[in-house]
Write a protein that holds these residues in place. Structure first.
Motif, PDB file in Angstrom:
ATOM      1  N   GLU A 142       5.572   6.594  15.083  1.00 54.64           N
ATOM      2  CA  GLU A 142       4.757   5.485  15.585  1.00 54.64           C
ATOM      3  C   GLU A 142       3.689   5.058  14.588  1.00 54.64           C
ATOM      4  O   GLU A 142       3.422   3.871  14.424  1.00 54.64           O
ATOM      5  CB  GLU A 142       4.022   5.939  16.855  1.00 54.64           C
ATOM      6  CG  GLU A 142       4.724   5.676  18.134  1.00 54.64           C
ATOM      7  CD  GLU A 142       3.821   6.010  19.311  1.00 54.64           C
ATOM      8  OE1 GLU A 142       2.719   5.441  19.410  1.00 54.64           O
ATOM      9  OE2 GLU A 142       4.237   6.853  20.137  1.00 54.64           O
ATOM     10  N   SER A 143       3.039   6.062  13.993  1.00 47.15           N
ATOM     11  CA  SER A 143       1.884   5.797  13.136  1.00 47.15           C
ATOM     12  C   SER A 143       2.142   6.291  11.727  1.00 47.15           C
ATOM     13  O   SER A 143       2.821   7.310  11.551  1.00 47.15           O
ATOM     14  CB  SER A 143       0.639   6.542  13.650  1.00 47.15           C
ATOM     15  OG  SER A 143       0.309   6.161  14.950  1.00 47.15           O
ATOM     16  N   ALA A 144       1.579   5.589  10.744  1.00 42.78           N
ATOM     17  CA  ALA A 144       1.678   6.043   9.357  1.00 42.78           C
ATOM     18  C   ALA A 144       0.476   5.527   8.593  1.00 42.78           C
ATOM     19  O   ALA A 144       0.112   4.356   8.719  1.00 42.78           O
ATOM     20  CB  ALA A 144       2.970   5.534   8.712  1.00 42.78           C
ATOM     21  N   GLU A 145      -0.152   6.401   7.822  1.00 43.54           N
ATOM     22  CA  GLU A 145      -1.243   5.978   6.948  1.00 43.54           C
ATOM     23  C   GLU A 145      -1.124   6.727   5.621  1.00 43.54           C
ATOM     24  O   GLU A 145      -0.453   7.759   5.536  1.00 43.54           O
ATOM     25  CB  GLU A 145      -2.619   6.232   7.602  1.00 43.54           C
ATOM     26  CG  GLU A 145      -2.736   5.566   8.978  1.00 43.54           C
ATOM     27  CD  GLU A 145      -4.149   5.189   9.413  1.00 43.54           C
ATOM     28  OE1 GLU A 145      -5.096   5.333   8.623  1.00 43.54           O
ATOM     29  OE2 GLU A 145      -4.278   4.719  10.565  1.00 43.54           O
ATOM     30  N   ILE A 146      -1.755   6.188   4.600  1.00 43.66           N
ATOM     31  CA  ILE A 146      -1.715   6.812   3.275  1.00 43.66           C
ATOM     32  C   ILE A 146      -3.138   7.056   2.801  1.00 43.66           C
ATOM     33  O   ILE A 146      -3.996   6.183   2.915  1.00 43.66           O
ATOM     34  CB  ILE A 146      -0.973   5.901   2.262  1.00 43.66           C
ATOM     35  CG1 ILE A 146       0.497   5.745   2.675  1.00 43.66           C
ATOM     36  CG2 ILE A 146      -1.090   6.448   0.845  1.00 43.66           C
ATOM     37  CD1 ILE A 146       1.263   4.745   1.824  1.00 43.66           C
ATOM     38  N   ILE A 147      -3.366   8.258   2.295  1.00 43.21           N
ATOM     39  CA  ILE A 147      -4.626   8.568   1.613  1.00 43.21           C
ATOM     40  C   ILE A 147      -4.279   8.867   0.166  1.00 43.21           C
ATOM     41  O   ILE A 147      -3.476   9.754  -0.097  1.00 43.21           O
ATOM     42  CB  ILE A 147      -5.313   9.801   2.244  1.00 43.21           C
ATOM     43  CG1 ILE A 147      -5.580   9.568   3.737  1.00 43.21           C
ATOM     44  CG2 ILE A 147      -6.612  10.124   1.518  1.00 43.21           C
ATOM     45  CD1 ILE A 147      -5.976  10.840   4.495  1.00 43.21           C
ATOM     46  N   GLU A 148      -4.851   8.098  -0.762  1.00 40.32           N
ATOM     47  CA  GLU A 148      -4.627   8.437  -2.174  1.00 40.32           C
ATOM     48  C   GLU A 148      -5.967   8.839  -2.748  1.00 40.32           C
ATOM     49  O   GLU A 148      -7.005   8.290  -2.397  1.00 40.32           O
ATOM     50  CB  GLU A 148      -3.950   7.292  -2.935  1.00 40.32           C
ATOM     51  CG  GLU A 148      -4.642   5.966  -2.898  1.00 40.32           C
ATOM     52  CD  GLU A 148      -5.599   5.730  -4.067  1.00 40.32           C
ATOM     53  OE1 GLU A 148      -5.940   6.695  -4.770  1.00 40.32           O
ATOM     54  OE2 GLU A 148      -6.008   4.580  -4.237  1.00 40.32           O
ATOM     55  N   LEU A 149      -5.937   9.869  -3.603  1.00 44.67           N
ATOM     56  CA  LEU A 149      -7.183  10.443  -4.134  1.00 44.67           C
ATOM     57  C   LEU A 149      -7.069  10.540  -5.648  1.00 44.67           C
ATOM     58  O   LEU A 149      -6.101  11.112  -6.170  1.00 44.67           O
ATOM     59  CB  LEU A 149      -7.416  11.843  -3.547  1.00 44.67           C
ATOM     60  CG  LEU A 149      -7.263  11.995  -2.025  1.00 44.67           C
ATOM     61  CD1 LEU A 149      -5.864  12.464  -1.658  1.00 44.67           C
ATOM     62  CD2 LEU A 149      -8.283  12.977  -1.466  1.00 44.67           C
ATOM     63  N   VAL A 174      -1.822  -2.630   3.713  1.00 42.26           N
ATOM     64  CA  VAL A 174      -0.737  -2.954   2.770  1.00 42.26           C
ATOM     65  C   VAL A 174       0.566  -2.938   3.564  1.00 42.26           C
ATOM     66  O   VAL A 174       1.021  -1.869   3.991  1.00 42.26           O
ATOM     67  CB  VAL A 174      -0.672  -1.951   1.603  1.00 42.26           C
ATOM     68  CG1 VAL A 174       0.476  -2.314   0.667  1.00 42.26           C
ATOM     69  CG2 VAL A 174      -1.993  -1.924   0.841  1.00 42.26           C
ATOM     70  N   ALA A 175       1.111  -4.101   3.818  1.00 47.79           N
ATOM     71  CA  ALA A 175       2.353  -4.218   4.594  1.00 47.79           C
ATOM     72  C   ALA A 175       2.224  -3.546   5.964  1.00 47.79           C
ATOM     73  O   ALA A 175       3.184  -2.968   6.476  1.00 47.79           O
ATOM     74  CB  ALA A 175       3.534  -3.627   3.804  1.00 47.79           C
ATOM     75  N   GLY A 176       1.015  -3.624   6.537  1.00 49.32           N
ATOM     76  CA  GLY A 176       0.808  -3.053   7.866  1.00 49.32           C
ATOM     77  C   GLY A 176       0.472  -1.581   7.867  1.00 49.32           C
ATOM     78  O   GLY A 176       0.229  -0.997   8.927  1.00 49.32           O
ATOM     79  N   VAL A 177       0.466  -0.955   6.702  1.00 43.80           N
ATOM     80  CA  VAL A 177       0.157   0.471   6.588  1.00 43.80           C
ATOM     81  C   VAL A 177      -1.269   0.627   6.045  1.00 43.80           C
ATOM     82  O   VAL A 177      -1.547   0.165   4.931  1.00 43.80           O
ATOM     83  CB  VAL A 177       1.159   1.182   5.639  1.00 43.80           C
ATOM     84  CG1 VAL A 177       0.814   2.662   5.496  1.00 43.80           C
ATOM     85  CG2 VAL A 177       2.586   1.005   6.137  1.00 43.80           C
ATOM     86  N   PRO A 178      -2.174   1.267   6.784  1.00 43.26           N
ATOM     87  CA  PRO A 178      -3.529   1.487   6.259  1.00 43.26           C
ATOM     88  C   PRO A 178      -3.505   2.437   5.059  1.00 43.26           C
ATOM     89  O   PRO A 178      -2.864   3.488   5.109  1.00 43.26           O
ATOM     90  CB  PRO A 178      -4.286   2.116   7.441  1.00 43.26           C
ATOM     91  CG  PRO A 178      -3.513   1.710   8.659  1.00 43.26           C
ATOM     92  CD  PRO A 178      -2.078   1.683   8.205  1.00 43.26           C
ATOM     93  N   VAL A 179      -4.208   2.027   4.008  1.00 46.23           N
ATOM     94  CA  VAL A 179      -4.287   2.852   2.794  1.00 46.23           C
ATOM     95  C   VAL A 179      -5.759   3.111   2.487  1.00 46.23           C
ATOM     96  O   VAL A 179      -6.563   2.182   2.446  1.00 46.23           O
ATOM     97  CB  VAL A 179      -3.613   2.153   1.601  1.00 46.23           C
ATOM     98  CG1 VAL A 179      -3.692   3.043   0.363  1.00 46.23           C
ATOM     99  CG2 VAL A 179      -2.164   1.806   1.923  1.00 46.23           C
TER     100      VAL A 179
END
Lengths: 251, 251, 251, 251
Positions: free
Chosen positions: C129-136, C184-189
């Protein structure tokens, strides 16, 4: 007028010493006044030249260096490993007998994240039913668990005992050898050895419905430098012997 | 017109069965047509009533249920544990002998995060020098490592062997008992038991300068429901016996 | 008899090129036959000297190098950045017109953990259902999010759309600017910039009661080497143009 | 002889109150003497009946309850939210005017892992160049960042300012809106909303070559119970008003 703290580095040609020299030279409030190698006599230093000496030499050389630096009237920050309890006590007796209010710090680890992880883990240990440690290192390491993990587990086990906590809950009845880790003071410790890693430690604490995780990652020996500089800046106002960087932090 | 898939649930009064009934009732494209308890005979169902039956009953009852449901002409999704290899083969023979193109899925785990973690771990295993598994569960668990961790390690070990990889690098010469975990097919597995946790698994893979981590967290039996619904929707187009949810995913 | 693959390295005096030369020289099945710098003409190479050329030069030089290497009859592995879509298409046309079955790989990232993270994230996206990205990353990075995070989010957004998923659940009604990340394309980054880090990315996927996490850590440019060597070994059996290392993996 | 601490629970029919009653009843050193609902008058309690009252009622009722309990001569532990600064000061004035040495604790959060994370984050903040917070919650949450994350960031920002730290390093010149999070007292805060999660917060601190991570996971309201019991046991020896559970811990 605020004057710079003048710093001599012993073991200045080693990997750690080289990095210390760069860090001192790059700090606006510090002045690098001497880079000393294996053939150099630390006894030539005087308070007219230097305020603090940093020793990253060898286990064979470090004790004699510290005594010479005390006689020379300097404060001393020691990062060299291999200190026995007896050697530490000889330094304590010497510094306490000095007429000047000199300070000596002997610390096994200057990485602030590692020092704080140990402190926080020890403080938190009394408040959780369960606690385990996972330490992760490069696969060229010879010992398991790491010295830091063992010390952390011992401190946590002592804190649990002092708080009167029961043994941790564990209903395991069928286990493969090794699955539940090594027992250090009642705290399970798991050692991962993985290509690509450097030095990492994760402390897990659990209560009903909640978990606290404290993790330190050391990627590079640069991680020691903020702690070394902090020690150089603070040792002058802490006379006598201090063991461990933690005591120099305002916590 | 798109008609709803009609679903019967066996073991509808159990914890998992209750949750399946709620999930089916709440899905717009599914219709819950029967809740069956221990005294109910699945043989009364017919294709006129139901398309798919979901079995979350008991190890003692599940095999007979599946054969009865096949005879009744339904597709079957089985989440009950305790299947022996022989029992699985009897179902295979039965479903392949049926005149209708019926499908049966027997799956030990419907949590999509767990199923995908096992798949990705197996696929990645051939591309990394080092691999270890940390599984973390509540402290009331009797076995260590978990069945999922053991299965993951075996699949990873087989993938490494098929790719011709060497043994993992490990220079450990001095270790406390248990520190380096349990050896499952050459993959070290570490089992953490911590109050507050439910079921978690972390797969660590390392190469020079990099690490890949794949982690599944299961907080609640609700984690099975998306996988059960997916199986209910797809089993009708996959005749024969399927073992494991992974084969129903488009990957 | 199994012969060594002969490898020429272009950009051999750069940081990446130097590391590639060392990695090739250290691999038992590869032979380093040429180290070429900015003044060297790759057109002098022939199939009598080398099988594969690896290009880690500059955006200004790389396209001409690839065409010259194709004319010289070699397979080519390109790690230099800055390729436009048009430049890629010119290489495709050239390699397809060659009489020999030559292969060219153009890849933005050779770190296996990063390549696999992108693939697994794209595959898993349809099932949560949910997806998010954390980049560090280190704090000297100029752009946020990173190119890899943006590409990952776009691939995940496309996979969600193809699977007909609804927008992710999010009841946020009161938020500080920026708290919920970039869309970004509906995905929180979310982009973290932290002293001490190198390049890291975490993909979080959630369903009721469960979470899947896929994380890549790149600590060092050494992380590119296993992927470069894999490409060198496999490009000979993959004629035509390949974009991205993923296509060379057996997944 | 060690007598049990006698505990009354206000709001005993609510979700938190029910859990508190169970936890008190299950603790060997505590005795549950009263379960009070909305229609019950706390003024009927006396020191002859109870030592401590725990209030998990409603923002509308809690202040009047505390004053009534003080008049009744009990110690009070308050977990109800919605206290204004003025209401807190009225309680302070009242408790300080009482002839008995009574204690009142008003705490927004009883989860030990959350309380300790805030404390450790505040203490560590002065020792690291970079600091960011990632908070992760279920997607039904209305506000972002969470109150705990905002309070943590403010405490960390204040600690950095008190230590004279510079602004954090950040070379970002090109960013998508929101990528770098929300700015709370100079600390970037990132809010993830993911199906399956409950309440989680990760504090990241970075120096050259090292990272310190402090993480709290709350899976369940059971996470409040160890903290509530600790407060019940300790409030009797801490006269006056205490705000926040941290002050009752021996740290």
């Amino acid at each position: 007028m605020s004057e710079k703290i003048r710093v001599a580095v012993l073991g200045a040609d080693g990997r750690m010493g080289t990095a210390v020299c760069e860090a001192v030279a790059g700090a606006a409030d510090l002045e690098l006044v001497a880079r000393m190698g294996p053939g150099d006599d630390p006894g030539v230093l005087t308070p007219a030249d230097a305020d603090v000496a940093v020793d990253f030499t060898t286990p064979a050389a470090t004790e004699a260096n510290v005594h010479a630096l005390l006689d020379a009237g300097l404060d001393v920050v020691v990062g060299t490993s291999g200190w026995t309890a007896d050697a530490v006590e000889r330094v304590r007796a010497h510094v306490e007998a000095r007429p000047l209010a000199q300070g000596v710090l002997i610390a096994p680890n200057f990485a602030l994240s590692a020092v704080l992880t140990m402190r926080f883990a020890r403080q938190a240990a009394a408040y959780f039913e369960s606690a385990e440690i996972i330490e992760l290192h490069h696969p060229d390491k010879a010992d398991a668990p790491s010295g830091t993990a063992t010390a952390t587990a011992q401190a946590m086990g002592a804190a649990r005992a002092a708080a009167g906590l029961d043994a941790m809950p564990d209903a395991t009845t069928t286990a493969l050898d090794g699955a539940r880790g090594a027992d250090v003071a009642g705290v399970p410790v798991h050692s991962v050895r993985l290509r690509g890693l450097v030095a990492h430690q994760e402390v897990l604490l659990g209560n009903p419905g909640e978990q606290l995780t404290i993790r330190t990652d050391s990627f590079d020996r640069a991680s020691f430098m903020p702690g070394v500089l902090l020690a150089v800046r603070r040792i002058g106002s802490r006379p006598g012997l201090t063991v461990g960087l933690e005591a120099l932090l305002d916590l």
